[in-house]
Design an enzyme around this catalytic site. Structure first.
Site, PDB file in Angstrom:
ATOM      1  N   ARG A  64      30.661  41.462  23.075  1.00 59.38           N
ATOM      2  CA  ARG A  64      30.463  42.871  22.747  1.00 59.38           C
ATOM      3  C   ARG A  64      31.670  43.493  22.070  1.00 59.38           C
ATOM      4  O   ARG A  64      31.772  44.703  21.961  1.00 59.38           O
ATOM      5  CB  ARG A  64      30.113  43.645  24.020  1.00 59.38           C
ATOM      6  N   GLN A 318      18.668  43.356  32.365  1.00 62.42           N
ATOM      7  CA  GLN A 318      20.075  43.085  32.636  1.00 62.42           C
ATOM      8  C   GLN A 318      20.981  43.782  31.628  1.00 62.42           C
ATOM      9  O   GLN A 318      22.045  44.286  31.973  1.00 62.42           O
ATOM     10  CB  GLN A 318      20.334  41.578  32.620  1.00 62.42           C
ATOM     11  N   GLU A 319      20.551  43.827  30.381  1.00 63.12           N
ATOM     12  CA  GLU A 319      21.385  44.420  29.330  1.00 63.12           C
ATOM     13  C   GLU A 319      21.417  45.942  29.405  1.00 63.12           C
ATOM     14  O   GLU A 319      22.476  46.550  29.256  1.00 63.12           O
ATOM     15  CB  GLU A 319      20.876  43.978  27.950  1.00 63.12           C
ATOM     16  N   SER A 320      20.269  46.585  29.608  1.00 65.17           N
ATOM     17  CA  SER A 320      20.225  48.041  29.442  1.00 65.17           C
ATOM     18  C   SER A 320      19.364  48.773  30.455  1.00 65.17           C
ATOM     19  O   SER A 320      19.234  49.994  30.363  1.00 65.17           O
ATOM     20  CB  SER A 320      19.688  48.370  28.046  1.00 65.17           C
ATOM     21  N   TYR A 445      25.801  36.969  35.066  1.00 61.72           N
ATOM     22  CA  TYR A 445      24.785  37.406  34.106  1.00 61.72           C
ATOM     23  C   TYR A 445      23.542  36.519  34.202  1.00 61.72           C
ATOM     24  O   TYR A 445      22.411  37.009  34.335  1.00 61.72           O
ATOM     25  CB  TYR A 445      25.397  37.349  32.706  1.00 61.72           C
TER      26      TYR A 445
END
Length: 489
Positions: A64, A318-320, A445
């Site tokens: 990121r 998981q991401e957002s 993750y």
């Protein structure tokens, strides 16, 4: 009575005084210099050079983009000056102050305030750093400094240990039997790994460093604070104009007064877990309130790429948390949290568009999977692709190499999973191509995604059974409401 020599001196003195008045009156005054030469030079050349080092609490590069508490501060300071940020990050901590003293603008590398350091001035304190004793789980009877005698204790030496080692030396005055080892080559993660692996019984680190790292060392327990807090500061070379130091202090003051400094501290150090664990209740709420809007998009992406749509939905959660407007501190955004370069690579023009984000993120995941060696198969291949989505393909390949060096199988996720956290330890990441990474994060993750995936499958099966039962009931019979209880394992 004036002698000839005295008369001559008086006349010369008068002439000098008259000449001085003449110069003050006739010659233009020198212009004021409110910025100082150094500050002007930085603005004229257009960049600020900051000497730093890679560490979870300072600066690191991941999928990121650049991140870290002090990186974020330095980037904002550069923006404040209207210049770009030039990082020199390939330092050991003991190298930072000499580099600042001789050729840099600023040192931001977990520096502890040490007054009277030759050739260096320090800014106002940024945050307090509390020394903390941590110890290996299973050790009993460790409740205070009086219980530390006879334990194998480690801490950092030199500039790294300016707060922790000094605290131990001060404590030794009251507890003469106290002893410890110091190292100038290790980082905090290395110390915690030694405690985890029983090479040390305990270690003294700063509390915020432990909060960032503790999730990756489950056998390391938080103990108790030791001594007084130290101050985290930036370093500026003495040769710089005081105006530059003053500008840095004003920037930090403004950041504190506005509340932004507090927000940054909470963002980076406020939680023990970098990746948020979301409770089952919150997940189920989002399952009902958010997922229905994007379910068809996940299903279409699955048809296009061959993935299971529920797996893709688990990645999105998981991401957002299935939030198309999500934005990270480093500018990664959208439901699948794509970086700008990745979005451009997969043809996404609007990262906040859910359809584009899901399609682009899914195709990017497939690209990563296809770039893995063909020798990796089955679930191992999927888990490594997911890890690469989080930490970057280069770091994943480094972990495979480390797994092989340690006698493991680089094609097995289990062995690569065990090697990934080593990318946080200097003795290992210095041997890799892509260097330092927060290697514990992709392990968590992948574990989270597997958990969400299993929960989605369980809920889907439960609902199908419910609907089947409902269809088989007599028309005048109703079902009583119930709470869905998910298995813990």
């Amino acid at each position: 009575m004036l002698t000839p020599s005295r008369l001559f001196s008086a006349r010369i003195g008068g002439y000098i005084a008259c000449a001085a008045v003449f110069l003050l009156v006739m010659l233009p005054a020198f212009p004021p210099d409110p910025e100082g030469k150094k500050l002007r030079a930085i603005k004229q050349r257009g960049f600020l050079t900051v000497h730093t080092r890679t560490s979870p609490t300072i600066y690191y590069a991941g999928r990121r983009g650049p991140a870290g508490f002090e990186y974020e501060l330095a980037r904002r300071f550069a923006d404040h000056l209207g210049v770009s940020l030039n990082l020199e990050a390939n330092h050991h901590l003991d190298d930072v102050l000499p580099a600042v003293r001789h050729r840099g603008d600023l040192g931001a590398a977990g520096l502890v305030l040490t007054p009277a350091t030759p050739g260096i001035s320090f800014t106002r304190p940024i945050i307090d750093m509390q020394p903390l004793l941590v110890y290996r789980r299973g050790l009993h009877g460790i409740g205070g400094p009086e219980d530390l005698a006879g334990l194998e204790i480690g801490t950092l030496r030199g500039a790294k240990g300016a707060g922790t080692a000094a605290t131990l030396r001060e404590l030794q005055k009251d507890y003469p039997a106290l002893s410890w080892k110091e190292s100038g080559e290790l980082e905090v993660a290395d110390l915690l790994a030694q405690v985890e692996n029983s090479d040390l019984d305990a270690a003294v680190v700063f509390a915020h460093q432990f909060r960032v790292n503790r999730l990756f060392f489950k056998n390391v327990e938080r103990g108790f604070p030791l001594g007084k807090p130290s101050s985290l500061v930036w370093a500026v070379p003495d040769r710089h104009n005081l105006a530059f130091l003053g500008e840095a202090n004003r920037f930090l003051d403004d950041l504190q007064q506005s509340g932004e400094l507090k927000k940054l501290v909470e963002r980076y150090f406020g939680h023990d877990d970098y990746l948020e664990y979301v409770g089952t209740r919150t997940f189920l709420d989002h399952l009902d309130s958010r997922l229905p809007r994007y379910r068809a998009l996940f299903q279409q992406a699955a048809r296009d790429t061959g993935f299971d749509w529920q797996l893709l939905a688990a990645v999105g959660y998981q991401e957002s948390h299935w939030d198309p407007d999500a934005v990270s501190p480093t500018g990664v955004r959208g439901l699948m949290m794509l970086t700008s370069p990745t979005a451009k690579e997969v043809g996404v023009t609007n990262r906040r568009n859910p359809a584009q984000s899901i399609d682009g993120g899914t195709r990017y995941l497939r690209q990563l999977e296809q770039r893995l060696p063909k020798s990796i198969t089955g679930d191992d291949r999927l888990f490594m692709a997911l890890a690469a989505y989080n930490v970057g393909l280069g770091h994943l390949l480094d972990a495979r190499d480390l797994a092989q060096r340690r006698g493991g199988d680089p094609d097995r996720w289990r062995d690569v999973r065990d090697a990934l956290p080593l990318l946080q330890q200097r003795q290992w990441y210095e041997k890799t191509r892509y260097g330092y990474a927060r290697g514990g994060e992709p392990v968590i993750y992948v574990r989270n995604i597997r958990r969400y995936y299993e929960m989605l499958q369980y809920v889907e099966r439960s609902r199908q059974q419910f609907f089947q039962l409902d269809r088989n009931l007599p028309s005048d019979e109703t079902l009583m409401p119930f709470d869905l209880v998910l298995p813990l394992n």
